[in-house]
Scaffold this active site. Structure first.
Site, PDB file in Angstrom:
ATOM      1  N   HIS A   1       2.968  -8.056   4.009  1.00 46.66           N
ATOM      2  CA  HIS A   1       4.044  -8.602   4.849  1.00 46.66           C
ATOM      3  C   HIS A   1       4.572  -9.906   4.244  1.00 46.66           C
ATOM      4  CE1 HIS A   1       5.834 -10.074   8.753  1.00 46.66           C
ATOM      5  NE2 HIS A   1       5.541 -11.228   8.177  1.00 46.66           N
ATOM      6  N   GLU A   2       3.673 -10.795   3.882  1.00 50.35           N
ATOM      7  CA  GLU A   2       4.099 -12.094   3.346  1.00 50.35           C
ATOM      8  C   GLU A   2       4.803 -11.937   2.003  1.00 50.35           C
ATOM      9  OE1 GLU A   2       4.159 -14.766   5.011  1.00 50.35           O
ATOM     10  OE2 GLU A   2       3.090 -13.900   6.699  1.00 50.35           O
TER      11      GLU A   2
ATOM     12  N   HIS B   1       8.490 -11.077   2.056  1.00 50.77           N
ATOM     13  CA  HIS B   1       9.401 -12.210   2.218  1.00 50.77           C
ATOM     14  C   HIS B   1       9.829 -12.742   0.849  1.00 50.77           C
ATOM     15  CE1 HIS B   1       9.097 -12.431   6.495  1.00 50.77           C
ATOM     16  NE2 HIS B   1       7.840 -12.845   6.533  1.00 50.77           N
TER      17      HIS B   1
ATOM     18  N   GLU C   1      11.193 -10.955  10.188  1.00 55.27           N
ATOM     19  CA  GLU C   1       9.795 -10.614  10.468  1.00 55.27           C
ATOM     20  C   GLU C   1       9.644  -9.118  10.706  1.00 55.27           C
ATOM     21  OE1 GLU C   1       7.270 -12.524  10.095  1.00 55.27           O
ATOM     22  OE2 GLU C   1       8.514 -14.256   9.609  1.00 55.27           O
TER      23      GLU C   1
END
Length: 303
Positions: free
Chosen positions: A144-145, A148, A219
């Site tokens: 997930h990070e 970004h 997100e």
């Protein structure tokens, strides 16, 4: 906005929102600087130089300041073999260069990414997160990070947040200068200067809303990209549920220290259930995130 060779699923909705946000943020920036130039006509070179220097400083150093504020410390593969191993596997899946890896000594279970580009990116996990998550859950959070970073929305958020910082500074300076001038007499110039805080406050409010709208979407986009990359949306959903549930057990003092950095975190930290931050959150609700992951899981399972 994402690198063409990254295997993270592209998100046109995110790209459109990033471009739109930067366009409107740019307009607000021009309006704010234009007002300052109109009011402070004799000092326009100073206005341009200060605004330019603040922008450069925000763009080049904000990620480092944020990482420092959250207590991130870079670690070697020997110091954190499991964390490095998880990131190595995600980099191989996504065909991305490896970011710098860091750990923050905090019991708040969370993770974040900073950096203007893949070359300067840093991915950090807290000791609280590493202690609580299973390996598959940790990989989901780190994927997930890193999405970004792949989608470049970390850099966009860094630039977009600059206008709010500048507007806040202008408001404080104008209030001090305007009140000082008015104390010596109600001259027209003093009245005009008193309008600067009002204009700056409006600019700040609009930039805040624009960045919050982008943040909530990014997100969801990162959850979706991570689930598709790893092929294990259930692991990410489990991590979300576990981290969100653990937040209630963290001391209020620790949560308050973490709140200023919520826009960077995997899951926001709130010091109270009725916090105003929850109403203007940088993240979608847990229910929204879990619902999306459930739909992805059903899609991956087939008819």
């Amino acid at each position: 906005m994402a690198r063409s060779r990254s295997r993270y699923a592209p998100d046109r909705g995110l790209t459109t929102r990033m471009v739109s946000t930067m366009f409107f943020i740019g307009l607000l920036y021009v309006v704010l600087v234009g007002v300052l130039l109109a009011v402070l006509r004799g000092a326009w070179p100073v206005v341009l130089i200060v605004a330019g220097c603040l922008f450069v400083a925000q763009f080049w150093f904000s990620d480092r300041i944020a990482a420092y504020g959250m207590g991130a410390r870079e670690v070697t593969p020997q110091e954190a073999p499991e964390l490095h191993g998880a990131i190595d596997r995600i980099c191989a899946l996504a065909d991305m260069p490896k970011p710098r890896v860091a750990i923050a000594r905090s019991d708040v279970p969370n993770a974040f990414a900073t950096g203007r580009s893949e070359r300067s990116a840093l991915v950090c996990a807290t000791t609280g997160l590493l202690r609580r998550l299973e390996p598959e859950e940790l990989e989901g959070v780190l994927a997930h990070e890193m999405s970004h970073v792949a989608h470049r929305d970390v850099a966009v958020m860094t630039i977009a947040s600059f206008l709010g910082v500048l507007a806040g500074i202008v408001t404080r300076v104008a209030l001090w200068g305007g009140l000082a001038r008015n104390s010596r007499g109600n001259d027209p110039a003093g009245i005009i200067i008193m309008l600067i805080p009002l204009i700056s406050a409006v600019v700040y409010a609009l930039s805040f809303l624009l960045t919050r709208l982008l943040s909530r979407y990014r997100e969801l986009s990162a959850d979706r990209a991570a689930a598709l990359l790893t092929g294990r949306p259930s692991a990410l959903a489990s991590a979300l549920t576990k981290v969100s549930g653990q937040m209630a057990r963290i001391p209020t003092e620790d949560l308050r220290k973490a709140e200023p950095y919520n826009a960077f975190y995997f899951v926001p930290a709130f010091a109270a259930k009725e916090s105003l931050s929850r109403l203007l959150s940088s993240h979608p609700t847990l229910e929204q995130r879990l619902d999306q992951l459930a739909r992805i899981s059903a899609g991956l399972s087939g008819p």
